[in-house]
Design an enzyme around this catalytic site. Structure first.
Site, PDB file in Angstrom:
ATOM      1  N   GLY A  76       5.049 -14.086 -23.435  1.00 30.03           N
ATOM      2  CA  GLY A  76       4.354 -14.249 -24.649  1.00 30.03           C
ATOM      3  C   GLY A  76       4.453 -15.787 -25.195  1.00 30.03           C
ATOM      4  O   GLY A  76       5.681 -16.107 -25.784  1.00 30.03           O
ATOM      5  N   GLY A 124       6.807 -12.156 -20.771  1.00 27.66           N
ATOM      6  CA  GLY A 124       5.480 -11.754 -20.662  1.00 27.66           C
ATOM      7  C   GLY A 124       4.377 -12.216 -19.433  1.00 27.66           C
ATOM      8  O   GLY A 124       4.135 -11.462 -18.876  1.00 27.66           O
ATOM      9  N   GLU A 147      15.208 -12.013 -23.343  1.00 27.40           N
ATOM     10  CA  GLU A 147      15.189 -12.635 -24.195  1.00 27.40           C
ATOM     11  C   GLU A 147      15.487 -12.063 -25.249  1.00 27.40           C
ATOM     12  O   GLU A 147      16.384 -12.163 -26.610  1.00 27.40           O
ATOM     13  CB  GLU A 147      14.115 -11.066 -24.344  1.00 27.40           C
ATOM     14  CG  GLU A 147      12.786 -10.857 -23.917  1.00 27.40           C
ATOM     15  CD  GLU A 147      12.680 -10.954 -22.632  1.00 27.40           C
ATOM     16  OE1 GLU A 147      11.081 -11.596 -21.919  1.00 27.40           O
ATOM     17  OE2 GLU A 147      13.625 -10.913 -21.794  1.00 27.40           O
ATOM     18  N   ASP A 155      11.231  -6.569 -23.040  1.00 23.93           N
ATOM     19  CA  ASP A 155       9.698  -6.068 -22.975  1.00 23.93           C
ATOM     20  C   ASP A 155       8.860  -5.530 -22.038  1.00 23.93           C
ATOM     21  O   ASP A 155       9.806  -6.464 -20.867  1.00 23.93           O
ATOM     22  CB  ASP A 155       9.677  -5.731 -24.202  1.00 23.93           C
ATOM     23  CG  ASP A 155       8.248  -7.503 -24.879  1.00 23.93           C
ATOM     24  OD1 ASP A 155       8.956  -8.030 -23.727  1.00 23.93           O
ATOM     25  OD2 ASP A 155       8.140  -7.119 -25.450  1.00 23.93           O
TER      26      ASP A 155
END
Length: 368
Positions: A76, A124, A147, A155
Site C-alpha cells: 500500500g 498489499g 509490516e 493485513d
C-alpha cells in the site's frame, strides 16, 4: 474484443486479450504501491469481468521502470497512510475497507485469477496475489509481509494466509518480515509454481491469440510453461517450528538468545528492530486467525488497522512513527512505544482486537 479501460493517471491498465482479462499495475516509480484509486480500478475491472461471459479468466502483472514485469507490487501507499493519519483524513479508513473487500473478491473470485508474481511482492501486493487460483513466482520474486518494521501488522488477509503456512512458518514470516524467494515461497505454500521470468513477456503477448475452451484451460496453459524441478530451499524449518511455536514473543526471544546459530542471531537482531508492541499484536493475530474463515479474519484486521491509527491518534500512532522513520524522514530510528519487547502488556495487545463497531455497522459486514 480489445477494449482498454484506465483509471486515474493510468496506474491500473485493463484490457481483454482474446478471452482473458488482463490487468497491469502501472505505477513503476512507486513499485506499483496501491492507492485508493488503484484499489477501485482493480475492483471495477474484476466485477465487470466476473459478470462478462466472454471473459474466461483474469491475469494480473506489474511493470517496472525498465518495461513489463520485474516488479509486481510493493504494498500500500504508506506515504499516503502517514499524511492521511496526521490530517485525520477519512479516506484512510475508506482505503482499508475497500482494499480488504478487494482481497475478499480475489479470494472468492468465480473465474480463474492468475497472479504473475515477478519481482517485489510485499504487503498489499501479497493481498492481491495470495487469493489467486494460480500464484506464479520467478527467480526474481521477493515476497514478504514486512509490516512489523513500520509499526503495522500483516493485513490484507495476512492473518488468514500466513496462519495456513506449514508449521510455524506463519508466525516466523509475520513477526520478522523476512523476504523469501520463489523457491521458499513454494516451500511455504505462498506460491503454486515457478516460471522463468524470460518467458513472461512472450506468454502475455500470446494470450490474445491462444484459443481456450474455458478458464481452467488458461491455468493449464500457464502450468505447461512452469519449471518442474526447482532448487531446494534452505529454510531451517525444524528450528523455526521449535522457536515460533512458543506461547509469547518474550519466550521466542529467550529461545533465540539461547540458541547458538547464525539463523538465531540474525532472527533475534531482526526482532529487536521491529515494533515491540506490534510483535505481540501480530503473534496474537496469527494465532487467532488460524481458527477464522476469510471474512471474519478480514473483519478482525479492519478492527486492528482502525486501532493502529486511533488508539493513539496522529503522530503518537506506532504506525505513523514507523512510516516516518522509514519513508518520510528516513532516519531509520523509530521511537517505538513501548521501547522494549519485555514492556508490552496484555492490555495493550487486547485493545487492538476490540472492534469499534457493532456487528451490523461493521464496514465489512457484507463479506461472506
Amino acid at each position: 474484443m480489445n477494449a482498454t479501460l484506465s483509471t486515474t493517471e493510468s496506474f491500473v491498465l485493463t484490457e481483454v486479450r482474446g478471452r482473458v482479462g488482463c490487468i497491469t499495475l502501472n505505477r513503476p516509480k512507486a513499485l506499483n504501491a496501491l492507492s485508493l484509486d488503484m484499489v477501485r480500478g482493480l475492483t471495477t475491472a474484476l466485477i465487470q469481468w466476473r459478470d462478462d461471459a466472454h471473459v474466461l479468466a483474469v491475469v494480473v502483472r506489474g511493470v517496472n521502470k525498465d518495461g513489463p514485469f520485474g516488479s509486481f507490487c510493493a504494498g500500500g501507499d504508506i506515504r499516503f497512510f502517514h499524511q492521511a493519519a496526521l490530517a485525520n483524513d477519512p479516506s484512510l479508513g475508506e482505503f482499508f475497507t475497500e482494499e480488504y473487500a478487494l482481497n475478499h473478491l480475489i479470494h472468492t473470485y468465480s473465474k480463474p485469477y492468475i497472479a504473475l508474481m515477478d519481482g517485489i511482492v510485499m504487503g498489499g501486493g501479497m493481498g492481491i496475489s495470495q487469493g489467486a487460483s494460480l500464484r506464479l513466482v520467478t527467480e526474481r520474486s521477493k515476497l514478504a509481509m514486512p509490516e512489523t518494521g513500520i509499526g503495522l501488522f500483516p493485513d490484507v488477509g495476512g492473518g488468514y494466509f500466513l496462519s495456513r503456512c506449514p508449521g510455524r512458518m506463519g508466525e516466523y514470516l509475520a513477526l520478522t518480515g523476512r523476504v523469501i524467494n520463489g523457491v521458499e515461497a513454494l516451500a511455504t505454500d505462498l506460491a503454486d509454481a515457478q516460471m522463468e521470468s524470460a518467458r513472461l513477456t512472450g506468454l502475455w503477448e500470446s494470450l490474445g491469440t491462444t484459443p481456450y475452451e474455458n478458464g481452467e484451460a488458461v491455468e493449464r496453459w500457464f502450468q505447461t510453461y512452469t519449471q518442474k524441478n526447482t532448487e531446494k530451499h534452505t529454510l531451517p524449518l525444524t528450528e523455526i517450528n521449535r522457536v515460533f511455536a512458543l506461547d509469547s514473543v518474550t519466550a521466542i526471544v529467550e529461545a533465540l538468545t539461547g540458541t547458538d546459530s547464525d539463523w538465531a542471531r540474525e532472527t533475534l537482531a531482526t526482532l529487536r528492530k521491529r515494533s515491540p508492541l506490534m510483535l505481540h499484536v501480530v503473534l496474537e493475530q496469527v494465532r487467532r486467525a488460524r481458527s477464522l474463515g476469510l471474512s471474519d479474519n478480514l473483519r478482525m484486521e479492519r478492527d486492528m488497522v482502525h486501532q493502529c491509527f486511533n488508539l493513539r491518534p496522529g503522530a503518537a500512532s506506532e504506525t505513523v512513527e514507523g512510516i516516518r522513520a522509514l519513508a518520510v524522514d528516513k532516519d531509520h530510528q523509530p521511537r517505538w512505544n513501548p521501547a522494549r519487547i519485555e514492556d508490552v502488556t496484555g492490555e495493550m495487545v487486547s485493545a487492538f482486537f476490540t472492534s469499534p463497531w457493532a456487528a451490523e455497522q461493521h464496514p465489512l459486514r457484507m463479506l461472506g
